[in-house]
Design a protein around this motif. Structure first.
Motif, PDB file in Angstrom:
ATOM      1  N   SER A 175       1.008  -1.177   0.102  1.00 39.14           N
ATOM      2  CA  SER A 175       0.118   0.052  -0.068  1.00 39.14           C
ATOM      3  C   SER A 175       1.208   1.513  -0.004  1.00 39.14           C
ATOM      4  N   LEU A 176       0.896   2.018  -0.484  1.00 39.03           N
ATOM      5  CA  LEU A 176       0.725   3.840  -0.870  1.00 39.03           C
ATOM      6  C   LEU A 176      -0.033   4.839   0.301  1.00 39.03           C
ATOM      7  N   LEU A 177       0.664   4.905   0.352  1.00 39.62           N
ATOM      8  CA  LEU A 177      -0.185   5.990   1.640  1.00 39.62           C
ATOM      9  C   LEU A 177       0.672   7.204   2.184  1.00 39.62           C
ATOM     10  N   THR A 178      -0.018   8.203   2.601  1.00 43.93           N
ATOM     11  CA  THR A 178       0.976   9.456   2.681  1.00 43.93           C
ATOM     12  C   THR A 178       1.831   8.847   4.482  1.00 43.93           C
ATOM     13  N   ARG A 179       3.153   9.605   4.666  1.00 44.89           N
ATOM     14  CA  ARG A 179       4.058   9.220   6.301  1.00 44.89           C
ATOM     15  C   ARG A 179       3.328   9.715   7.016  1.00 44.89           C
ATOM     16  N   GLU A 180       2.415  10.499   7.284  1.00 48.30           N
ATOM     17  CA  GLU A 180       1.437  11.162   8.388  1.00 48.30           C
ATOM     18  C   GLU A 180       0.646  10.037   8.673  1.00 48.30           C
ATOM     19  N   ALA A 181      -0.367   9.134   7.668  1.00 46.33           N
ATOM     20  CA  ALA A 181      -0.508   8.158   8.461  1.00 46.33           C
ATOM     21  C   ALA A 181      -0.294   6.812   8.300  1.00 46.33           C
ATOM     22  N   VAL A 182       0.905   6.418   8.608  1.00 50.57           N
ATOM     23  CA  VAL A 182       1.608   5.215   9.248  1.00 50.57           C
ATOM     24  C   VAL A 182       2.202   6.004  10.582  1.00 50.57           C
ATOM     25  N   GLU A 183       2.593   7.250  10.518  1.00 48.74           N
ATOM     26  CA  GLU A 183       3.141   7.290  12.014  1.00 48.74           C
ATOM     27  C   GLU A 183       2.214   7.367  12.866  1.00 48.74           C
ATOM     28  N   GLU A 184       0.478   8.334  12.412  1.00 51.24           N
ATOM     29  CA  GLU A 184      -0.704   8.375  13.406  1.00 51.24           C
ATOM     30  C   GLU A 184      -0.757   6.949  13.580  1.00 51.24           C
ATOM     31  N   LEU A 185      -0.868   6.205  12.821  1.00 45.82           N
ATOM     32  CA  LEU A 185      -0.870   4.622  13.155  1.00 45.82           C
ATOM     33  C   LEU A 185      -0.420   3.879  14.074  1.00 45.82           C
ATOM     34  N   GLY A 186       1.073   4.519  14.389  1.00 48.66           N
ATOM     35  CA  GLY A 186       2.218   4.206  14.898  1.00 48.66           C
ATOM     36  C   GLY A 186       2.660   2.137  14.523  1.00 48.66           C
TER      37      GLY A 186
END
Length: 133
Positions: A101-112
């Motif tokens: 999956s390609l997503l934002t860095r912010e989303a990865v960080e928010e999901l931990g």
């Protein structure tokens, strides 16, 4: 960073798409490393499970393929994360299926999200092909 997640044999089996007995046999044979918690339960370190799931998928697995159409949720384990300045790429191994999956860095960080964590890939598609082996 929080402590690495560990999985019981039953949880590992579900993530690998096999029965708990199969996961137990693999652990007994040394194919996947385990350790015991304070109460004596056998656990698999998340990073070890992630590496084993990739190895298992590359070898084609040992279970017969299913003859059912799979729903759009793929519970699995995060096997890789590549972070860019704005975007990120996350790989999940869900049994024999590798999803990227390609997503934002912010989303990865928010999901931990971290390698070795349990996660579910959800897919929405208007073009799905179904094959029977």
């Amino acid at each position: 960073m929080a402590g690495m997640q560990s999985y019981t044999i039953g949880q590992a089996a579900r993530l690998l798409g096999v029965s708990p007995d199969t996961a137990r046999r693999w652990a007994d044979a040394g194919r996947v490393a385990t350790h015991r918690d304070e109460s004596g339960r056998r656990l698999v370190d998340g990073r070890d499970l992630a590496a084993f799931s990739v190895e298992l998928a590359a070898s084609g697995g040992e279970e017969d393929p299913s003859y059912t159409s799979v729903r759009n949720a793929f519970p699995g384990i995060v096997t890789a994360i590549k972070l860019g300045d704005v975007a990120a790429q996350v790989e999940i191994q869900a049994g024999p299926h590798r999803l990227v999956s390609l997503l934002t860095r912010e989303a990865v960080e928010e999901l931990g999200l971290e390698v070795g964590m349990e996660a579910t890939a959800r897919v929405k598609s208007t073009n799905v092909h179904i094959d029977r082996a």
